[in-house]
Scaffold this motif. Structure first.
Motif, short mmCIF file in Angstrom:
data_model
loop_
_atom_site.label_atom_id
_atom_site.label_comp_id
_atom_site.label_asym_id
_atom_site.label_seq_id
_atom_site.Cartn_x
_atom_site.Cartn_y
_atom_site.Cartn_z
N LYS A 1 0.83 -1.21 0.00
CA LYS A 1 0.00 0.00 0.00
C LYS A 1 0.86 1.26 0.00
CE LYS A 1 -4.33 -1.69 1.91
NZ LYS A 1 -5.46 -1.42 2.83
N LYS B 1 -18.53 12.79 12.35
CA LYS B 1 -18.61 11.83 11.25
C LYS B 1 -17.36 10.97 11.17
CE LYS B 1 -22.54 13.65 9.92
NZ LYS B 1 -23.83 12.93 10.11
N GLN C 1 -17.03 7.81 10.97
CA GLN C 1 -17.11 6.68 10.04
C GLN C 1 -16.60 7.08 8.66
OE1 GLN C 1 -18.12 3.60 10.98
NE2 GLN C 1 -17.77 2.72 8.96
N THR C 2 -16.99 8.27 8.20
CA THR C 2 -16.56 8.73 6.88
C THR C 2 -15.05 8.85 6.82
OG1 THR C 2 -18.63 9.95 6.61
CG2 THR C 2 -16.82 10.56 5.17
N GLY D 1 -12.98 7.32 8.68
CA GLY D 1 -12.39 6.01 8.93
C GLY D 1 -12.07 5.21 7.69
N TYR D 2 -12.85 5.37 6.61
CA TYR D 2 -12.56 4.62 5.38
C TYR D 2 -11.18 4.96 4.85
CZ TYR D 2 -17.56 3.64 5.48
OH TYR D 2 -18.82 3.22 5.86
N SER D 3 -10.84 6.23 4.85
CA SER D 3 -9.53 6.65 4.34
C SER D 3 -8.40 6.22 5.28
CB SER D 3 -9.50 8.17 4.16
OG SER D 3 -10.45 8.58 3.21
N ALA E 1 -8.34 3.81 7.52
CA ALA E 1 -8.18 2.36 7.61
C ALA E 1 -7.51 1.79 6.37
CB ALA E 1 -9.54 1.70 7.83
N ASP E 2 -7.71 2.41 5.24
CA ASP E 2 -7.20 1.84 3.98
C ASP E 2 -5.85 2.39 3.56
OD1 ASP E 2 -7.71 0.16 1.57
OD2 ASP E 2 -7.55 2.11 0.58
N SER E 3 -5.53 3.62 3.95
CA SER E 3 -4.32 4.28 3.46
C SER E 3 -3.33 4.51 4.59
CB SER E 3 -4.66 5.62 2.80
OG SER E 3 -3.47 6.35 2.51
#
Length: 285
Positions: free
Chosen positions: A21, A242, A244-245, A247-249, A251-253
């Motif tokens: 990654k 917010k 959760q919003t 968190g996507y970034s 958690a992935d990057s």
């Protein structure tokens, strides 16, 4: 609820995925001359990403942490949230009658903040007390399990602390204040918060404020506080409304998580001379 020994052991698969990654990271551009005005500098993030890819030895640092920090976990029942597996460092003091001390980190922090303090706190000396230290990973931080239901706040964290065992910083200040008033004889914080001026409850403080009877150091502190309130609290707004919003970034990057934490780690440590490996230990965990 007995404690179990814990050893940090990140799998080879997770380390390989991290490298992949990082190698695919697409970093943003940067306005000329912006330095830290708009966040983490591009040059700093690019340098640390390169260090993680080409020189940082996680296994070496993992072994050092396991050798230096006696770590444990314990399942703790939290009312309305079931059992959470809580991770912590537990180091006994050298002196007979050492005082129990619970160390609570903040955000963006971890149990590693106690690492340099442990030898000083545990040692026996005629000049100061010795302590038995417990430095936990707050629920959802580091190696502690995260709650799965809504409504998990300071009161619930207080309950989990009571079962594993005050000193608090940042977010830890709020937690330690709740916990310390109930379960300890004293607590210390690196973020003291005092009540503001008020015409009824604190009229002399209000008069002091209106007349501007501030020392140069107090004026500098007020100026810094106002600057922080204006330009340094964006993270609070998004993380408290917010998450959760965001968190996507994060958690992935890994590069995105690095930048998000690095900005505050550097900005809030008063020009501490971080080297990339020391800072990386905090960011990895």
């Amino acid at each position: 609820m007995s404690e179990a020994p814990f050893t940090i052991s990140v799998s080879d698969e997770k380390l390989q995925l991290l490298r992949e990654k990082l190698g695919l990271a697409t970093l943003p551009d940067e306005l000329e001359g912006s330095a830290t005005q708009y966040g983490a500098p591009l040059g700093d993030i690019r340098r640390i990403v390169a260090r993680w890819l080409g020189g940082y030895d996680w296994r070496k640092h993992e072994a050092q942490l396991n050798a230096e920090l006696p770590q444990f976990t314990q399942d703790v029942e939290v009312d309305g949230h079931g059992a959470l597996n809580i991770h912590y460092v537990h180091q006994r003091g050298d002196a007979v009658g050492a005082i129990p001390l619970l160390f609570v980190h903040g955000w963006p922090g971890s149990f590693l903040e106690v690492k340099k303090l442990l030898p000083l706190l545990r040692q026996s000396s005629p000049e100061h007390p010795s302590f038995h230290i417990v430095a936990l990973s707050l629920p959802g931080f580091g190696f502690s399990a995260a709650p799965k239901k809504k409504g998990f706040g300071c009161a619930q964290i207080d309950g989990s602390l009571s079962d594993v065992m005050n000193m608090g910083g940042d977010w830890g200040h709020v937690i330690a204040e709740v916990y310390g008033g109930k379960h300890s004889k004293a607590w210390h914080t690196n973020i003291p918060m005092g009540p503001g001026p008020h015409p009824i409850y604190r009229p002399l403080l209000l008069l002091y404020h209106l007349l501007g009877w501030y020392t140069p150091a107090e004026k500098a502190g007020l100026k810094r506080m106002l600057e922080y309130q204006k330009n340094g609290q964006g993270y609070v707004a998004i993380q408290s409304t917010k998450p959760q919003t965001l968190g996507y970034s994060l958690a992935d990057s890994p590069a995105g998580l690095l930048a998000w934490i690095y900005e505050k780690l550097v900005d809030w440590t008063d020009e501490y001379p971080w080297d990339d490996d020391e800072g990386s230990g905090s960011l990895y965990t």
